[in-house]
Write a protein that holds these residues in place. Structure first.
Motif, short mmCIF file in Angstrom:
data_model
loop_
_atom_site.label_atom_id
_atom_site.label_comp_id
_atom_site.label_asym_id
_atom_site.label_seq_id
_atom_site.Cartn_x
_atom_site.Cartn_y
_atom_site.Cartn_z
N ALA A 151 0.86 -1.18 0.00
CA ALA A 151 0.00 0.00 0.00
C ALA A 151 0.90 1.24 0.00
O ALA A 151 2.00 1.22 0.57
CB ALA A 151 -0.89 0.01 1.23
N MET A 152 0.44 2.29 -0.66
CA MET A 152 1.23 3.51 -0.77
C MET A 152 0.45 4.68 -0.21
O MET A 152 -0.74 4.85 -0.50
CB MET A 152 1.59 3.79 -2.23
N GLY A 153 1.12 5.49 0.59
CA GLY A 153 0.46 6.63 1.20
C GLY A 153 1.15 7.93 0.87
O GLY A 153 2.34 7.96 0.54
N TRP A 154 0.38 9.00 0.95
CA TRP A 154 0.92 10.36 0.88
C TRP A 154 0.66 11.04 2.22
O TRP A 154 -0.45 10.94 2.77
CB TRP A 154 0.26 11.17 -0.23
N PHE A 155 1.67 11.71 2.71
CA PHE A 155 1.59 12.47 3.94
C PHE A 155 2.06 13.89 3.65
O PHE A 155 2.70 14.15 2.63
CB PHE A 155 2.50 11.87 5.03
N ARG A 156 1.78 14.81 4.56
CA ARG A 156 2.31 16.16 4.43
C ARG A 156 2.62 16.72 5.80
O ARG A 156 2.03 16.30 6.81
CB ARG A 156 1.34 17.06 3.67
N GLN A 157 3.54 17.66 5.81
CA GLN A 157 3.89 18.32 7.06
C GLN A 157 4.18 19.78 6.78
O GLN A 157 5.08 20.11 5.98
CB GLN A 157 5.10 17.65 7.72
N ALA A 158 3.40 20.63 7.41
CA ALA A 158 3.60 22.07 7.30
C ALA A 158 4.51 22.53 8.43
O ALA A 158 4.60 21.85 9.47
CB ALA A 158 2.25 22.78 7.38
N PRO A 159 5.16 23.67 8.29
CA PRO A 159 6.05 24.16 9.34
C PRO A 159 5.32 24.30 10.66
O PRO A 159 4.23 24.88 10.72
CB PRO A 159 6.50 25.52 8.80
N GLY A 160 5.90 23.75 11.70
CA GLY A 160 5.32 23.86 13.03
C GLY A 160 4.13 22.95 13.28
O GLY A 160 3.53 23.00 14.35
N GLU A 161 3.80 22.12 12.29
CA GLU A 161 2.66 21.24 12.42
C GLU A 161 3.11 19.78 12.47
O GLU A 161 4.23 19.45 12.05
CB GLU A 161 1.69 21.43 11.24
N GLU A 162 2.24 18.93 12.96
CA GLU A 162 2.52 17.50 12.94
C GLU A 162 2.28 16.95 11.53
O GLU A 162 1.54 17.50 10.74
CB GLU A 162 1.64 16.77 13.95
N ARG A 163 2.93 15.83 11.30
CA ARG A 163 2.72 15.14 10.02
C ARG A 163 1.27 14.71 9.92
O ARG A 163 0.66 14.25 10.89
CB ARG A 163 3.64 13.93 9.95
N GLU A 164 0.71 14.82 8.72
CA GLU A 164 -0.71 14.53 8.50
C GLU A 164 -0.86 13.54 7.35
O GLU A 164 -0.24 13.72 6.30
CB GLU A 164 -1.44 15.83 8.15
#
Length: 129
Positions: A33-46
């Protein structure tokens, strides 16, 4: 071992589109399975999205439903994230990740301490208002 390389990030105006790609090496890519995540400055990974190994099942974060589409081409060892109607709040570093399980875990699990097995280096997406 699986290596993941993301591409396609960049600067776009609000309302615009980008397509991220994640190229994978390794013979077992098609079973992950393949996932995409993102992380903005000062935020937790989502967690953003996941697609099962076969491509038959997908999940999305509520914040991107209806705007983002995940897909994969196992013949090319590549997973994609088509991002439309982009908003400034989509600005983040986007990472793709591979899970040795062929099925996606729930989005809540993606956002917990559950760890995918392989990660890319990330690609920056910046959406200007």
């Amino acid at each position: 071992q699986v290596q993941l390389v993301e591409s396609g990030g960049g600067l776009v105006q609000a309302g615009g589109s980008l397509r991220l790609s994640c190229a994978a090496s390794g013979r077992t890519y098609g079973s992950f399975a393949m996932g995409w995540f993102r992380q903005a400055p000062g935020e937790e990974r989502e967690g953003v999205s996941c697609i099962s190994a076969s491509g038959s099942s997908t999940i999305y974060a509520d914040s991107v439903k209806g705007r983002f589409t995940i897909s994969r081409d196992n013949a090319k060892n590549t997973v994609y994230l088509q991002m439309n109607s982009l908003k400034p709040e989509d600005t983040a570093i986007y990472y793709c990740a591979a899970d040795k399980s062929p099925r996606c875990v729930a989005m809540a699990t993606m956002n917990s301490k559950y760890e995918y097995d392989y990660w890319g280096q990330g690609t920056q997406v910046t959406v200007s208002s």
